[in-house]
Design a protein around this motif. Sequence first.
Motif, PDB file in Angstrom:
ATOM      1  N   ALA A   1       0.820  -1.210   0.000  1.00 24.80           N
ATOM      2  CA  ALA A   1       0.000   0.000   0.000  1.00 24.80           C
ATOM      3  C   ALA A   1       0.855   1.261   0.000  1.00 24.80           C
ATOM      4  CB  ALA A   1      -0.944  -0.013   1.200  1.00 24.80           C
ATOM      5  N   VAL A   2       1.935   1.270   0.787  1.00 25.02           N
ATOM      6  CA  VAL A   2       2.768   2.465   0.864  1.00 25.02           C
ATOM      7  C   VAL A   2       3.407   2.795  -0.474  1.00 25.02           C
ATOM      8  CG1 VAL A   2       4.850   1.224   1.643  1.00 25.02           C
ATOM      9  CG2 VAL A   2       4.523   3.630   2.252  1.00 25.02           C
ATOM     10  N   GLU A   3       3.741   1.754  -1.254  1.00 25.32           N
ATOM     11  CA  GLU A   3       4.317   1.972  -2.574  1.00 25.32           C
ATOM     12  C   GLU A   3       3.264   2.502  -3.544  1.00 25.32           C
ATOM     13  OE1 GLU A   3       6.886   2.132  -5.828  1.00 25.32           O
ATOM     14  OE2 GLU A   3       7.231   2.132  -3.670  1.00 25.32           O
ATOM     15  N   VAL A   4       2.054   1.976  -3.455  1.00 25.61           N
ATOM     16  CA  VAL A   4       0.963   2.475  -4.298  1.00 25.61           C
ATOM     17  C   VAL A   4       0.699   3.948  -3.989  1.00 25.61           C
ATOM     18  CG1 VAL A   4      -1.487   2.244  -4.865  1.00 25.61           C
ATOM     19  CG2 VAL A   4      -0.095   0.193  -4.494  1.00 25.61           C
ATOM     20  N   VAL A   5       0.682   4.304  -2.715  1.00 24.53           N
ATOM     21  CA  VAL A   5       0.467   5.700  -2.316  1.00 24.53           C
ATOM     22  C   VAL A   5       1.576   6.589  -2.868  1.00 24.53           C
ATOM     23  CG1 VAL A   5       0.463   7.278  -0.335  1.00 24.53           C
ATOM     24  CG2 VAL A   5      -0.922   5.192  -0.281  1.00 24.53           C
ATOM     25  N   ARG A   6       2.816   6.095  -2.845  1.00 20.16           N
ATOM     26  CA  ARG A   6       3.931   6.871  -3.390  1.00 20.16           C
ATOM     27  C   ARG A   6       3.748   7.129  -4.881  1.00 20.16           C
ATOM     28  NH1 ARG A   6       8.125   6.409  -6.328  1.00 20.16           N
ATOM     29  NH2 ARG A   6       7.809   4.176  -6.664  1.00 20.16           N
ATOM     30  N   LYS A   7       3.355   6.102  -5.612  1.00 21.28           N
ATOM     31  CA  LYS A   7       3.140   6.251  -7.056  1.00 21.28           C
ATOM     32  C   LYS A   7       1.988   7.208  -7.339  1.00 21.28           C
ATOM     33  CE  LYS A   7       3.327   2.716  -9.873  1.00 21.28           C
ATOM     34  NZ  LYS A   7       4.452   3.066 -10.776  1.00 21.28           N
ATOM     35  N   LEU A   8       0.927   7.110  -6.545  1.00 24.27           N
ATOM     36  CA  LEU A   8      -0.209   8.010  -6.727  1.00 24.27           C
ATOM     37  C   LEU A   8       0.189   9.452  -6.438  1.00 24.27           C
ATOM     38  CD1 LEU A   8      -3.058   5.849  -5.141  1.00 24.27           C
ATOM     39  CD2 LEU A   8      -2.889   6.546  -7.541  1.00 24.27           C
ATOM     40  N   THR A   9       1.012   9.649  -5.416  1.00 21.34           N
ATOM     41  CA  THR A   9       1.475  10.999  -5.078  1.00 21.34           C
ATOM     42  C   THR A   9       2.271  11.601  -6.228  1.00 21.34           C
ATOM     43  OG1 THR A   9       1.551  10.438  -2.721  1.00 21.34           O
ATOM     44  CG2 THR A   9       2.811  12.364  -3.434  1.00 21.34           C
ATOM     45  N   GLU A  10       3.105  10.789  -6.850  1.00 20.60           N
ATOM     46  CA  GLU A  10       3.888  11.262  -8.006  1.00 20.60           C
ATOM     47  C   GLU A  10       2.984  11.694  -9.157  1.00 20.60           C
ATOM     48  OE1 GLU A  10       6.407   7.996  -8.949  1.00 20.60           O
ATOM     49  OE2 GLU A  10       7.861   8.420  -7.343  1.00 20.60           O
ATOM     50  N   LYS A  11       1.814  11.067  -9.236  1.00 18.89           N
ATOM     51  CA  LYS A  11       0.859  11.391 -10.298  1.00 18.89           C
ATOM     52  C   LYS A  11      -0.099  12.513  -9.895  1.00 18.89           C
ATOM     53  CE  LYS A  11       2.124   7.952 -13.046  1.00 18.89           C
ATOM     54  NZ  LYS A  11       2.713   8.189 -14.395  1.00 18.89           N
ATOM     55  N   GLY A  12       0.031  12.993  -8.654  1.00 17.96           N
ATOM     56  CA  GLY A  12      -0.802  14.113  -8.232  1.00 17.96           C
ATOM     57  C   GLY A  12      -1.988  13.752  -7.371  1.00 17.96           C
ATOM     58  N   ILE A  13      -2.097  12.483  -6.934  1.00 19.78           N
ATOM     59  CA  ILE A  13      -3.188  12.061  -6.055  1.00 19.78           C
ATOM     60  C   ILE A  13      -2.638  11.837  -4.652  1.00 19.78           C
ATOM     61  CG2 ILE A  13      -4.864  10.240  -5.544  1.00 19.78           C
ATOM     62  CD1 ILE A  13      -5.181   9.778  -8.510  1.00 19.78           C
ATOM     63  N   LEU A  14      -3.146  12.586  -3.689  1.00 18.15           N
ATOM     64  CA  LEU A  14      -2.733  12.430  -2.299  1.00 18.15           C
ATOM     65  C   LEU A  14      -3.732  11.538  -1.567  1.00 18.15           C
ATOM     66  CD1 LEU A  14      -1.808  16.122  -1.415  1.00 18.15           C
ATOM     67  CD2 LEU A  14      -0.362  14.351  -2.427  1.00 18.15           C
ATOM     68  N   CYS A  15      -3.224  10.531  -0.851  1.00 12.32           N
ATOM     69  CA  CYS A  15      -4.071   9.625  -0.082  1.00 12.32           C
ATOM     70  C   CYS A  15      -3.224   8.991   1.008  1.00 12.32           C
ATOM     71  CB  CYS A  15      -4.707   8.553  -0.977  1.00 12.32           C
ATOM     72  SG  CYS A  15      -3.503   7.575  -1.914  1.00 12.32           S
ATOM     73  N   ASN A  16      -3.836   8.187   1.849  1.00 11.69           N
ATOM     74  CA  ASN A  16      -3.119   7.574   2.972  1.00 11.69           C
ATOM     75  C   ASN A  16      -3.344   6.069   3.021  1.00 11.69           C
ATOM     76  OD1 ASN A  16      -1.971   9.911   4.164  1.00 11.69           O
ATOM     77  ND2 ASN A  16      -3.963  10.444   5.043  1.00 11.69           N
ATOM     78  N   THR A  17      -2.381   5.369   3.598  1.00  5.40           N
ATOM     79  CA  THR A  17      -2.579   3.953   3.911  1.00  5.40           C
ATOM     80  C   THR A  17      -3.346   3.847   5.229  1.00  5.40           C
ATOM     81  OG1 THR A  17      -0.517   3.805   5.147  1.00  5.40           O
ATOM     82  CG2 THR A  17      -0.419   3.310   2.798  1.00  5.40           C
ATOM     83  N   THR A  18      -4.043   2.741   5.425  1.00  2.00           N
ATOM     84  CA  THR A  18      -4.652   2.457   6.726  1.00  2.00           C
ATOM     85  C   THR A  18      -3.985   1.259   7.390  1.00  2.00           C
ATOM     86  OG1 THR A  18      -6.400   1.147   5.659  1.00  2.00           O
ATOM     87  CG2 THR A  18      -6.879   3.455   6.098  1.00  2.00           C
ATOM     88  N   ASN A  19      -3.314   0.446   6.619  1.00  2.00           N
ATOM     89  CA  ASN A  19      -2.383  -0.566   7.128  1.00  2.00           C
ATOM     90  C   ASN A  19      -1.520  -1.025   5.962  1.00  2.00           C
ATOM     91  OD1 ASN A  19      -3.776  -2.679   5.749  1.00  2.00           O
ATOM     92  ND2 ASN A  19      -5.210  -2.855   7.459  1.00  2.00           N
ATOM     93  N   ARG A  20      -0.828  -2.155   6.106  1.00  3.58           N
ATOM     94  CA  ARG A  20       0.152  -2.558   5.105  1.00  3.58           C
ATOM     95  C   ARG A  20      -0.454  -2.765   3.717  1.00  3.58           C
ATOM     96  NH1 ARG A  20       2.290  -6.854   2.568  1.00  3.58           N
ATOM     97  NH2 ARG A  20       4.540  -6.880   2.212  1.00  3.58           N
ATOM     98  N   ASP A  21      -1.710  -3.189   3.658  1.00  7.53           N
ATOM     99  CA  ASP A  21      -2.272  -3.511   2.343  1.00  7.53           C
ATOM    100  C   ASP A  21      -3.558  -2.752   2.009  1.00  7.53           C
ATOM    101  OD1 ASP A  21      -3.975  -4.778   4.076  1.00  7.53           O
ATOM    102  OD2 ASP A  21      -3.880  -6.744   3.108  1.00  7.53           O
TER     103      ASP A  21
END
Length: 342
Positions: A295-315
């Motif tokens: 999940a943290v890696e997906v959030v990082r990729k989304l942030t690079e694309k301009g979408i800000l979001c958060n993880t709630t746990n590992r997945d």
Amino acid sequence: MINKIDFRSDTVTRPTAEMREAMMQAKVGDDVFEEDETVNALEAKLCRMFNMDAALYCPSGTMTNQIAIKCFTNPMDEVICDQTAHVYRYEGGGIAYNSLASVRLLHGERGILTTELIEPEINEENIHYPNSSLVVLENTVNKGGGACYKLDQIAPIHTLCSIKGLKLHLDGARLFNALIATGDKAKDYGQYFDGISICLSKGLGAPVGSVLLASKETIKKARKIRKVLGGGMRQAGFLAAAGIYALDHHVERLKTDHAHAKVIAKTLSELSWVNAVMPVETNIIIFQVKPKYEAVEVVRKLTEKGILCNTTNRDTIRFVTHLDISTEMVDRAIEILLHLYP
């Protein structure tokens, strides 16, 4: 943050131009002396809406919840809530620190409690046990993906608490989202709860503030606790005016946030890298990525694309729609999600 689409929380909203104007025109006084006309008007407005006797304006929902818990418990008592509850997970250990009470954690379906879950956990009178004195419900349930209680689910819990001599408090952080989703009426809520916390700074879009609703006797006690906690604001009417504006203009538009969340959830459910999406009832989307992804890696990729979001746990990842998310932003977010992974 230009060109960013911020799904981290509905707390990130900024006052609209019209809300700012209402704030600037507010009539103010010293609220600690109960002389701020606009704070008084906000408190009276919510009392009428929820059919309750008295109200207290505070800086945050954490403060209104913690004040309520302190009002409804004594040291060595026990609070019953779901294991996902905000009052337990996200209020800094305040139940122990402020109220010297222990917590009995239950495991509701997406955080929704029932009498069948609660009744066996109410302690009998015994020198070895803490005194079960309070049940706390959360509506909507943050960790439950915005799951809603309906009034016909709340009524039997109220009856059980009355029979067993427990108080019942509602953490209504996103209560207006629940009302829009269920069609229940605010005026029907007051009969079921000893305390209700109403947050104005999430989906309603006000910059600051929550209001505790309760009996006059409870609010008299709550006012002193607020003072002790440092929550006695002075010319707070500038902030309360934003709450009044939000109640008058931003409730019905929550339907738009819910519609946006459902559209995004549908897209997520069809993506190859998404394992599951919690049912979406309101403005919160929680989805699980497949085991090969983090999940943290997906959030990082989304942030690079301009979408800000958060993880709630590992997945799992959370998106929250709100006042500052437009339909155009939703369309752009969907396009990014569709092409995030091959």
